[in-house]
Design a protein around this motif. Structure first.
Motif: not given
Length: 154
Positions: A99-100, A105-106, A110-113
């Motif tokens: 997540g970080t 990487r904006k 990927g953050l949601s996953k």
């Protein structure tokens, strides 16, 4: 039980892990204080100490991933996050690392996953009572808050 002799392999591993943890703590404290010179000088030593460990657990991988994040080795941090989850499916540290990286990487998908995986495993993982979770309670709490905020309608 008597202490392990200095030449005993488990003693050597214990000493190696203590060295790595001390260097990790020095790098993270410097990073929190904005001391880039110390981060730059001690990160290679910390990662070298990590490389000398005979056995590596999720906590050591998490520490190495954080050092890699602070030194700009995003691909290395990603690999460690993936390895944490491959070796310990559902381990919260894997989601925190990934997540970080996604935030850096904006990468909204990927953050949601990472948030979704973290939240879906959070309850069971916290019940597991892993020592490393209590050692990094603030990081876990902060990531959980961000994940819940992202899930909530604005």
């Amino acid at each position: 039980m008597p202490p392990l002799a200095a030449g005993h392999p488990r003693h050597q591993q214990h000493v190696s892990r203590e060295r790595f943890d001390r260097l990790y703590n020095r790098v993270m404290t410097a990073a929190e204080n904005g001391d880039e010179a110390t981060v730059t000088n001690f990160s290679p030593m910390a990662l070298s100490a990590y490389g000398m460990l005979d056995t590596v657990d999720a906590d050591a991988r998490y520490h190495a991933a954080l050092i890699k994040l602070h030194t700009g080795d995003i691909d290395g941090a990603t690999a460690l996050g993936d390895t944490i989850l491959a070796n310990n499916p559902g381990h919260l540290f894997g989601y925190i690392v990934l997540g970080t990286v996604a935030r850096f990487r904006k990468d909204d998908a990927g953050l949601s996953k990472a948030y979704s995986g973290f939240l879906s495993h959070y309850g069971a993982e916290m019940k597991a009572g892993r020592a490393e979770y209590s050692d990094h309670a603030r990081s876990i709490t902060d990531f959980k808050k961000a994940a819940e905020a992202a899930r909530s309608p604005a």
